[in-house]
Design an enzyme around this catalytic site. Structure first.
Site, short mmCIF file in Angstrom:
data_model
loop_
_atom_site.label_atom_id
_atom_site.label_comp_id
_atom_site.label_asym_id
_atom_site.label_seq_id
_atom_site.Cartn_x
_atom_site.Cartn_y
_atom_site.Cartn_z
N LYS A 7 0.76 -0.93 0.05
CA LYS A 7 -0.01 -0.12 0.06
C LYS A 7 0.80 1.20 0.02
CE LYS A 7 -1.54 2.85 2.90
NZ LYS A 7 -1.69 4.28 2.08
N GLU B 51 10.62 1.19 10.24
CA GLU B 51 11.43 2.47 10.01
C GLU B 51 10.78 3.71 10.18
OE1 GLU B 51 13.20 5.33 8.50
OE2 GLU B 51 13.12 4.21 6.32
N CYS C 271 13.95 10.83 6.40
CA CYS C 271 13.69 10.55 7.81
C CYS C 271 15.10 10.39 8.70
CB CYS C 271 13.15 9.09 8.31
SG CYS C 271 13.90 7.84 7.05
N GLU D 208 10.76 16.13 14.97
CA GLU D 208 11.15 15.95 13.59
C GLU D 208 10.38 16.73 12.70
OE1 GLU D 208 11.90 12.26 10.44
OE2 GLU D 208 9.92 12.14 11.77
#
Length: 480
Positions: A176, A251, A285, A380
């Site tokens: 997906k 992750e 990331c 982040e």
């Protein structure tokens, strides 16, 4: 495959395009801010069909001769390269990233299939010396159906990163992609079928994470899930997986430390540090968003970094923020930085790009005089925003680097190899780079510590996360 532009995108199940059984979701081009296409809004029933197609293909694919499996993987890599310009155009339509970046990501995607296609002859087990009258061996076996859920920042690259090792290990896949950036994953599945991959080995269900993603994780036929995305969604997936007792590769986020010591090549460290938080407009990331600089070179580093930031041109060398909610979120951090008392060195605003008045462009932004307890140093941001934090000693740099909820990568800049090895040993991160920012090599295991996730993608190590070990013990009878 149709050219990039206004499009309607359907699922890929059992080796063919399957129309939406529900409605379609609008997909927006982030460079223009306008609707570019419509993506199938999948349902749990679509996931059921995809899992059934995968299960029907699983036994044959598991028992495919290694040589044939390797040839198919290599053929997929060749197909991706042969269609690189078309795939890059699709990627740009979904993400707005510069052509050079898009082409590099297509090449990286092909490299995953090529690399894992070359590993099909690796030993799949061991013979164990237990007793003279026992023949004991282990073998690695695939899980079966693997769910692969990918984010919007590196669409094809992250799909290939998980799908290629899963297939090499003998699994079949239900993937997906993000509903925002689905085109290249569907194109890859089509090309894989044309390259000889049996029907049902790769299936792609489009739609939202709340509906399709959750249905994949909950489906009793899915035996392992690989997810790349936010910490919050990773935690939600982890809870479901814990209830089902299935393995995960997660992750997740990062706030990676980039440490510049006073003996570093200053100009190189400044250029690469800026690259570390602006590549893909900071939507990576593993971005090196916390730049720790030894106090003796602090002012000189800021001058060099400011010049590198100001050389970047939004709309040319810097793409847009891919989603509208993320575009708004990044802007919110400019207010946060002011409230926290950070000093703005460059940027700190929306960038106006000629011809794209509604584009989601952020000026590359650098803050100085940041302390590690500021929100812009801890959260982040996922945009082209870097913060510079001063330090005095090696021990202080290590302490600041490790004072984070994340631990994805770390970078060190020093000419002292003893220091490099010492510090690399003490940084809590899954990958450490010295005098280079993130080589992106497919051969190197990749994954995080702490809130950056667990499990490993890339490298030979990834194969160990796409199968489990069975031990077989045979009693050897005495003669006669």
């Amino acid at each position: 495959m149709e050219d990039a532009g206004m499009y309607r995108l359907d699922h890929w199940i059992g080796g063919r395009s399957v129309p939406s059984s529900n409605d379609y979701i609008e997909a927006v081009n982030p460079s223009s801010g306008r609707v570019a296409g419509h993506v199938a809004a999948g349902t749990a029933a679509d996931v059921d069909r995809a899992v059934a197609a995968a299960q029907a293909a699983a036994d044959d694919w598991r028992r495919y001769p290694a040589a044939e499996r390797g040839r198919v993987m290599m053929a997929i890599a060749a197909a991706l390269r042969a269609n690189r310009d078309h795939l890059a155009a699709l990627e740009r339509a979904d993400t707005g990233k510069p052509m050079a970046t898009a082409l590099a990501e297509i090449e990286g995607s092909a490299a995953y299939f090529e690399f894992y296609g070359s590993l099909v002859y690796l030993p799949a087990g061991d013979v164990l010396d237990v007793a003279p009258d026992q023949h004991v061996f282990t073998r690695r076996e695939p899980f079966g159906v693997v769910g692969v859920i990918t984010p919007w920042n590196l669409p094809l690259n992250q799909a290939a990163r998980a799908i290629a090792p899963a297939l090499t290990a003998g699994n079949v896949v239900v993937a997906k992609p993000s509903e925002v950036t689905s085109q290249t994953t569907i194109a890859m599945a089509e090309l894989a079928s044309e390259a000889g991959l049996p029907d049902g080995v790769i299936n792609v269900v489009l739609g939202t994470g709340a509906t399709v993603g959750e249905a994949i994780v909950r489906h009793p036929g899915v035996r392992k899930v690989a997810f790349t995305g936010s910490v919050g969604v990773g935690q939600a997936i982890g809870r479901i997986a814990a209830e089902r007792i299935i393995p995960l590769t997660l992750e997740l986020g990062g706030k990676s430390a980039n440490i510049v010591f006073d003996d570093a090549d200053l100009d190189l460290a400044a250029r690469e540090s800026v690259k570390g938080f602006t590549l893909n407009a900071g939507q990576v990331c593993s971005a090196g968003t916390r730049i720790l600089v030894q106090r003796g070179i602090y002012d000189r580093f800021l001058d060099a970094a400011r010049a590198a930031v100001e050389a970047l041109v939004p709309g040319e060398s810097l793409g847009p923020i891919i989603t509208a909610p993320q575009f708004r979120r990044v802007q919110g951090f400019f207010d946060v930085a002011r409230e926290d008392g950070a000093r703005l060195v460059a940027g700190g605003c929306v960038a106006r790009v000629e011809g794209h008045p509604d584009g989601h462009f952020i000026a590359p932004t650098l803050y100085a005089d940041v302390s590690n307890d500021m929100r812009i140093a801890r959260q982040e941001i996922f945009g082209p925003v870097g913060v510079v934090i001063p330090f005095d000693t090696e021990a202080e740099a290590i302490a600041i680097a490790n004072d984070s909820d994340y631990g994805l990568i770390g970078t060190l800049w020093t000419r002292d190899i003893s220091r490099a090895l010492r510090v690399a040993d003490r940084i809590e991160a899954g990958q450490i780079f010295v005098n280079v920012w993130n080589t992106m090599s497919v051969q190197t295991p990749f994954g995080g510590h702490k809130h950056s996730g667990y499990g490993r993608e890339k490298g030979i190590e990834a194969l160990h996360h796409y199968g489990h070990v069975k031990t077989v013990t045979v009693k050897v009878a005495e003669p006669g």
